[in-house]
Scaffold this motif. Structure first.
Motif, PDB file in Angstrom:
ATOM      1  N   SER A   3       0.876  -1.173   0.000  1.00  0.00           N
ATOM      2  CA  SER A   3       0.000   0.000   0.000  1.00  0.00           C
ATOM      3  C   SER A   3       0.907   1.215   0.000  1.00  0.00           C
ATOM      4  O   SER A   3       1.538   1.525   1.012  1.00  0.00           O
ATOM      5  CB  SER A   3      -0.906   0.008   1.235  1.00  0.00           C
ATOM      6  OG  SER A   3      -1.789  -1.084   1.232  1.00  0.00           O
ATOM      7  N   PHE A   4       1.008   1.881  -1.140  1.00  0.00           N
ATOM      8  CA  PHE A   4       1.950   2.988  -1.315  1.00  0.00           C
ATOM      9  C   PHE A   4       1.236   4.301  -1.075  1.00  0.00           C
ATOM     10  O   PHE A   4       0.312   4.657  -1.806  1.00  0.00           O
ATOM     11  CB  PHE A   4       2.541   2.951  -2.719  1.00  0.00           C
ATOM     12  CG  PHE A   4       3.599   3.996  -2.975  1.00  0.00           C
ATOM     13  CD1 PHE A   4       4.933   3.706  -2.748  1.00  0.00           C
ATOM     14  CD2 PHE A   4       3.255   5.257  -3.435  1.00  0.00           C
ATOM     15  CE1 PHE A   4       5.917   4.665  -2.981  1.00  0.00           C
ATOM     16  CE2 PHE A   4       4.223   6.224  -3.670  1.00  0.00           C
ATOM     17  CZ  PHE A   4       5.562   5.930  -3.440  1.00  0.00           C
ATOM     18  N   GLY A   5       1.663   5.035  -0.042  1.00  0.00           N
ATOM     19  CA  GLY A   5       0.988   6.268   0.327  1.00  0.00           C
ATOM     20  C   GLY A   5       1.703   7.514  -0.156  1.00  0.00           C
ATOM     21  O   GLY A   5       2.923   7.629  -0.048  1.00  0.00           O
ATOM     22  N   GLY A   6       0.935   8.458  -0.696  1.00  0.00           N
ATOM     23  CA  GLY A   6       1.464   9.773  -1.056  1.00  0.00           C
ATOM     24  C   GLY A   6       0.772  10.905  -0.345  1.00  0.00           C
ATOM     25  O   GLY A   6       1.322  12.000  -0.194  1.00  0.00           O
ATOM     26  N   THR A   7      -0.446  10.662   0.122  1.00  0.00           N
ATOM     27  CA  THR A   7      -1.270  11.736   0.689  1.00  0.00           C
ATOM     28  C   THR A   7      -0.632  12.369   1.922  1.00  0.00           C
ATOM     29  O   THR A   7      -0.647  13.594   2.080  1.00  0.00           O
ATOM     30  CB  THR A   7      -2.666  11.195   1.035  1.00  0.00           C
ATOM     31  OG1 THR A   7      -3.244  10.604  -0.128  1.00  0.00           O
ATOM     32  CG2 THR A   7      -3.574  12.303   1.535  1.00  0.00           C
ATOM     33  N   LYS A   8      -0.068  11.556   2.807  1.00  0.00           N
ATOM     34  CA  LYS A   8       0.528  12.089   4.030  1.00  0.00           C
ATOM     35  C   LYS A   8       1.827  12.856   3.759  1.00  0.00           C
ATOM     36  O   LYS A   8       2.319  13.555   4.632  1.00  0.00           O
ATOM     37  CB  LYS A   8       0.804  10.943   5.018  1.00  0.00           C
ATOM     38  CG  LYS A   8      -0.426  10.377   5.698  1.00  0.00           C
ATOM     39  CD  LYS A   8      -0.041   9.245   6.645  1.00  0.00           C
ATOM     40  CE  LYS A   8      -1.173   8.881   7.593  1.00  0.00           C
ATOM     41  NZ  LYS A   8      -2.364   8.384   6.909  1.00  0.00           N
ATOM     42  N   ASN A   9       2.369  12.716   2.567  1.00  0.00           N
ATOM     43  CA  ASN A   9       3.697  13.261   2.278  1.00  0.00           C
ATOM     44  C   ASN A   9       3.666  14.329   1.192  1.00  0.00           C
ATOM     45  O   ASN A   9       4.653  14.522   0.490  1.00  0.00           O
ATOM     46  CB  ASN A   9       4.655  12.122   1.892  1.00  0.00           C
ATOM     47  CG  ASN A   9       6.112  12.535   1.919  1.00  0.00           C
ATOM     48  OD1 ASN A   9       6.529  13.335   2.753  1.00  0.00           O
ATOM     49  ND2 ASN A   9       6.900  11.975   1.009  1.00  0.00           N
ATOM     50  N   GLY A  10       2.521  15.012   1.037  1.00  0.00           N
ATOM     51  CA  GLY A  10       2.482  16.159   0.139  1.00  0.00           C
ATOM     52  C   GLY A  10       1.497  16.091  -1.003  1.00  0.00           C
ATOM     53  O   GLY A  10       1.298  17.082  -1.713  1.00  0.00           O
ATOM     54  N   CYS A  11       0.867  14.924  -1.225  1.00  0.00           N
ATOM     55  CA  CYS A  11      -0.129  14.819  -2.297  1.00  0.00           C
ATOM     56  C   CYS A  11      -1.504  15.279  -1.811  1.00  0.00           C
ATOM     57  O   CYS A  11      -1.747  15.414  -0.613  1.00  0.00           O
ATOM     58  CB  CYS A  11      -0.210  13.382  -2.804  1.00  0.00           C
ATOM     59  SG  CYS A  11       1.293  12.826  -3.655  1.00  0.00           S
ATOM     60  N   TRP A  12      -2.392  15.484  -2.759  1.00  0.00           N
ATOM     61  CA  TRP A  12      -3.770  15.838  -2.405  1.00  0.00           C
ATOM     62  C   TRP A  12      -4.530  14.572  -1.999  1.00  0.00           C
ATOM     63  O   TRP A  12      -5.124  14.496  -0.953  1.00  0.00           O
ATOM     64  CB  TRP A  12      -4.488  16.463  -3.613  1.00  0.00           C
ATOM     65  CG  TRP A  12      -4.040  17.822  -4.010  1.00  0.00           C
ATOM     66  CD1 TRP A  12      -2.752  18.267  -4.091  1.00  0.00           C
ATOM     67  CD2 TRP A  12      -4.871  18.921  -4.391  1.00  0.00           C
ATOM     68  NE1 TRP A  12      -2.735  19.565  -4.516  1.00  0.00           N
ATOM     69  CE2 TRP A  12      -4.016  20.004  -4.711  1.00  0.00           C
ATOM     70  CE3 TRP A  12      -6.249  19.086  -4.514  1.00  0.00           C
ATOM     71  CZ2 TRP A  12      -4.505  21.244  -5.136  1.00  0.00           C
ATOM     72  CZ3 TRP A  12      -6.733  20.318  -4.942  1.00  0.00           C
ATOM     73  CH2 TRP A  12      -5.874  21.384  -5.232  1.00  0.00           C
ATOM     74  N   CYS A  13      -4.530  13.606  -2.902  1.00  0.00           N
ATOM     75  CA  CYS A  13      -5.242  12.341  -2.680  1.00  0.00           C
ATOM     76  C   CYS A  13      -4.642  11.341  -3.654  1.00  0.00           C
ATOM     77  O   CYS A  13      -5.128  11.184  -4.771  1.00  0.00           O
ATOM     78  CB  CYS A  13      -6.743  12.524  -2.925  1.00  0.00           C
ATOM     79  SG  CYS A  13      -7.709  11.024  -2.704  1.00  0.00           S
ATOM     80  N   ALA A  14      -3.551  10.717  -3.239  1.00  0.00           N
ATOM     81  CA  ALA A  14      -2.846   9.814  -4.140  1.00  0.00           C
ATOM     82  C   ALA A  14      -2.314   8.633  -3.344  1.00  0.00           C
ATOM     83  O   ALA A  14      -1.366   8.771  -2.567  1.00  0.00           O
ATOM     84  CB  ALA A  14      -1.702  10.541  -4.850  1.00  0.00           C
ATOM     85  N   GLU A  15      -2.938   7.484  -3.528  1.00  0.00           N
ATOM     86  CA  GLU A  15      -2.530   6.234  -2.896  1.00  0.00           C
ATOM     87  C   GLU A  15      -2.526   5.169  -3.993  1.00  0.00           C
ATOM     88  O   GLU A  15      -3.186   5.319  -5.026  1.00  0.00           O
ATOM     89  CB  GLU A  15      -3.518   5.823  -1.795  1.00  0.00           C
ATOM     90  CG  GLU A  15      -3.800   6.899  -0.752  1.00  0.00           C
ATOM     91  CD  GLU A  15      -2.664   7.100   0.228  1.00  0.00           C
ATOM     92  OE1 GLU A  15      -2.128   6.091   0.731  1.00  0.00           O
ATOM     93  OE2 GLU A  15      -2.303   8.257   0.501  1.00  0.00           O
TER      94      GLU A  15
END
Length: 348
Positions: free
Chosen positions: A199-211
């Motif tokens: 499960s690759f997360g981007g939202t917590k690290n600067g994205c709007w809504c990208a997982e």
């Protein structure tokens, strides 16, 4: 002085600009556009092998659908006692799998203890009809309490998984924070350690809504495509997720933002080390810091503008606390500034 959650932070300006850049014109829908294909190729480059990538809206969706992919009748999945999927997802894994169960495994400070995991799996012998049967194992990297599995730790968990013939999933909501903390490559922290799904997360690290769900065995993609669609996670305008990931990966932005948030957490921890009224609960390894303080101190800091939350003491925590003391969580992000941390340290 917002230390409530990295989910409170907005979007990084470069990612916002990426969305704007791709907002005009037309592109093929449902993830079939040129940008979508390019970003998925970038994932394969980053992980040093061909991977299958499916965009989803939330980390909860990524975790739940990963378990659906390995589910079987009577299935039991194993995770840490305080993993996000068992503590904070409102039964979503059980719901989407149609009734699979989560077996909570002990281990110190957020990390599964391999010996405990081995014993837990053995409680569900696959040939015994009445108990159900093992279907997979999940680790959280970084963990819910700001610690990180070392590469050796991951090897030890993966060894248990292989011994029992079980797929290994990684909940990487804070994947980048753990990665830069270890100084490892994405490949070294995942499939080279035996991880099958991420499960690759981007939202917590600067994205709007990208997982995203990343499958290290692309042959799983054909079946997962139907799981993805049936779970209402197939975006018609997937290019807007791709636009975020394109900006996220460009020039190493995702690693830069993670290093920054980790550095802000380290500075915050230094403030606790030198405080007469607050002390570190345990050493942080990513972008979450946990401190012990009395309720009166917490309320004073909150009245003066600091935002943070109380937290339960995790399994394996053996620190001394007075009756009026509790554990509190502080989370930093790409948007946390040195000024924010300095202002809070001045309050301390």
């Amino acid at each position: 002085m917002i230390f409530a959650s990295d989910n409170w932070a907005g979007a990084h300006p470069a990612i916002a600009a990426g969305l704007t850049a791709h907002s005009a014109g037309h592109a093929r829908a449902y993830g079939n556009g040129d940008l979508d294909r390019s970003v998925k190729e970038t994932f394969s480059t980053i992980f040093e092998r061909e991977v299958a990538v499916f965009f989803v809206s939330t980390g909860t969706a990524a975790n739940a659908l990963s378990l659906v992919a390995v589910n079987r009748p009577g299935g039991v999945a194993f995770c840490h006692r305080e993993a996000h999927m068992t503590e904070d997802e409102a039964g979503a894994p059980e719901y989407f799998t149609g009734g699979a169960r989560l077996c909570r495994v002990d281990g110190p400070l957020g990390r599964i203890a391999p010996a405990e995991l081995d014993r837990a799996v053995q409680r569900y012998p696959a040939e015994f009809l009445h108990s159900g049967r093992p279907m997979g194992i999940s680790v959280t990297q970084a963990t819910e309490i700001g610690t990180v599995y070392s590469l050796d730790d991951l090897d030890a968990v993966a060894s248990v998984a292989r011994r029992h013939g079980l797929p290994l999933h990684m909940d990487g909501a804070r994947f980048a924070n753990a990665l830069v903390s270890l100084g490892a490559t994405p490949a070294e922290m995942t499939w080279k350690r035996g991880v099958d799904m991420l499960s690759f997360g981007g939202t917590k690290n600067g994205c709007w809504c990208a997982e995203a769900v990343v499958l290290f065995d692309p042959s799983m993609a054909a079946e997962f495509s139907f799981i993805h669609k049936r779970a209402a996670q197939l975006f018609s305008k997937a290019r807007f997720v791709s636009a975020q990931f394109e900006a996220y990966f460009r020039d190493g932005l995702w690693l830069e933002t993670a290093r920054h948030s980790n550095a802000m957490a380290a500075s915050l921890a230094d403030g606790f080390r030198t405080s007469a009224s607050v002390r570190l609960a345990w050493e942080p390894q990513a972008n979450e810091v946990f401190a012990i303080m009395g309720q009166d101190v917490a309320e004073r800091l909150q009245r003066q503008g600091a935002v943070f939350y109380p937290w339960h003491a995790p399994a394996g925590f053996d620190g001394d606390m007075a009756a009026d003391e509790s554990v509190y969580r502080f989370v930093t992000s790409f948007a946390t500034t040195p000024h924010d941390v300095a202002a809070f340290r001045a309050l301390l």
